[in-house]
Design a protein around this motif. Structure first.
Motif, PDB file in Angstrom:
ATOM      1  N   LYS A 159      -2.166   4.709  -1.266  1.00 15.02           N
ATOM      2  CA  LYS A 159      -1.981   3.473  -1.194  1.00 15.02           C
ATOM      3  C   LYS A 159      -1.984   2.587   0.109  1.00 15.02           C
ATOM      4  CE  LYS A 159       2.013   1.037  -2.368  1.00 15.02           C
ATOM      5  NZ  LYS A 159       2.964   0.476  -3.118  1.00 15.02           N
ATOM      6  N   ASP A 167       8.934  -5.125   0.799  1.00 16.06           N
ATOM      7  CA  ASP A 167       9.226  -4.096  -0.365  1.00 16.06           C
ATOM      8  C   ASP A 167       7.981  -3.251  -0.409  1.00 16.06           C
ATOM      9  OD1 ASP A 167       9.566  -2.732  -2.744  1.00 16.06           O
ATOM     10  OD2 ASP A 167      10.887  -4.138  -3.577  1.00 16.06           O
ATOM     11  N   GLU A 168       8.146  -2.242  -0.073  1.00 24.49           N
ATOM     12  CA  GLU A 168       6.795  -1.189  -0.133  1.00 24.49           C
ATOM     13  C   GLU A 168       6.355  -0.868  -1.492  1.00 24.49           C
ATOM     14  OE1 GLU A 168       7.787   2.260   2.151  1.00 24.49           O
ATOM     15  OE2 GLU A 168       7.840   1.067   4.081  1.00 24.49           O
ATOM     16  N   GLU A 169       7.416  -0.989  -2.408  1.00 27.01           N
ATOM     17  CA  GLU A 169       7.252  -0.456  -3.707  1.00 27.01           C
ATOM     18  C   GLU A 169       6.314  -1.482  -4.478  1.00 27.01           C
ATOM     19  OE1 GLU A 169       8.104   2.405  -5.285  1.00 27.01           O
ATOM     20  OE2 GLU A 169       8.930   3.025  -3.288  1.00 27.01           O
ATOM     21  N   LYS A 170       6.616  -2.801  -4.221  1.00 23.61           N
ATOM     22  CA  LYS A 170       5.916  -3.697  -4.814  1.00 23.61           C
ATOM     23  C   LYS A 170       4.727  -4.227  -4.120  1.00 23.61           C
ATOM     24  CE  LYS A 170       9.990  -6.690  -5.897  1.00 23.61           C
ATOM     25  NZ  LYS A 170      10.574  -7.832  -5.571  1.00 23.61           N
ATOM     26  N   CYS A 171       4.438  -4.029  -2.758  1.00 20.37           N
ATOM     27  CA  CYS A 171       3.364  -4.248  -1.997  1.00 20.37           C
ATOM     28  C   CYS A 171       1.954  -3.573  -2.575  1.00 20.37           C
ATOM     29  CB  CYS A 171       3.228  -3.835  -0.564  1.00 20.37           C
ATOM     30  SG  CYS A 171       1.892  -4.257   0.457  1.00 20.37           S
ATOM     31  N   CYS A 224       7.272  -9.978  -2.187  1.00 20.36           N
ATOM     32  CA  CYS A 224       7.824  -8.725  -1.465  1.00 20.36           C
ATOM     33  C   CYS A 224       8.559  -8.938  -0.178  1.00 20.36           C
ATOM     34  CB  CYS A 224       6.354  -7.772  -0.667  1.00 20.36           C
ATOM     35  SG  CYS A 224       5.393  -7.073  -1.912  1.00 20.36           S
ATOM     36  N   VAL A 280      -0.032  -0.383   2.561  1.00 20.83           N
ATOM     37  CA  VAL A 280       1.075  -1.272   2.568  1.00 20.83           C
ATOM     38  C   VAL A 280       1.219  -2.113   3.856  1.00 20.83           C
ATOM     39  CG1 VAL A 280       2.673   0.045   0.738  1.00 20.83           C
ATOM     40  CG2 VAL A 280       2.873   0.423   3.286  1.00 20.83           C
ATOM     41  N   GLY A 332       4.055  10.617   0.456  1.00 19.26           N
ATOM     42  CA  GLY A 332       5.150   9.392   0.428  1.00 19.26           C
ATOM     43  C   GLY A 332       5.387   8.618   1.988  1.00 19.26           C
TER      44      GLY A 332
END
Ligand code: SF4
Ligand code: SF4
Length: 103
Positions: free
Chosen positions: A69, A26-30, A94, A71, A54
């Protein structure tokens, strides 16, 4: 070794072992901490950058300043042995793993 279509193996002691292979991160959580990378002994994972638009891109000396960020990504899923060590050390949960069902 296979039974009911699920790919299986055995432990050294002969017990049934069902590998659960890495499916997604999960890229959002990483948070790009790299813990999973350190425990994976199969050269599967790769730390990538997310740019201002993005897009997930390789990190280079030229674009390091443009990375918003970092990931983790799955670069070589075909090498996975389904040990789930990566998921166990991930502080953000993740990982998704799956058993492999042969046709
Ligand atoms: S399940 Fe094991 S082999 Fe597969 S990516 Fe995770 S740590 Fe590596
Ligand atoms: S351990 Fe989890 S949070 Fe850390 S880099 Fe790996 S996937 Fe991302």
């Amino acid at each position: 070794m296979e039974k009911s279509g699920t790919v299986m193996g055995t432990t050294r002691g002969g017990a049934v072992w069902i590998p659960r292979f890495v499916e997604s991160i999960d890229e959002e959580k990483c948070i790009g901490c790299g813990r999973c990378f350190k425990v994976c002994g199969r050269d599967i994972l790769s730390l990538m950058g997310v740019d201002s638009e993005g897009a997930v891109v390789p990190i280079t000396v030229d674009n390091e300043d443009e990375i918003d960020k970092k990931v983790m990504s799955i670069a070589h899923p075909e090498r996975c042995i389904g040990c789930e060590a990566c998921a166990k050390v991930c502080p953000k949960k993740c990982y998704v793993h799956r058993e492999l069902v042969s046709s």
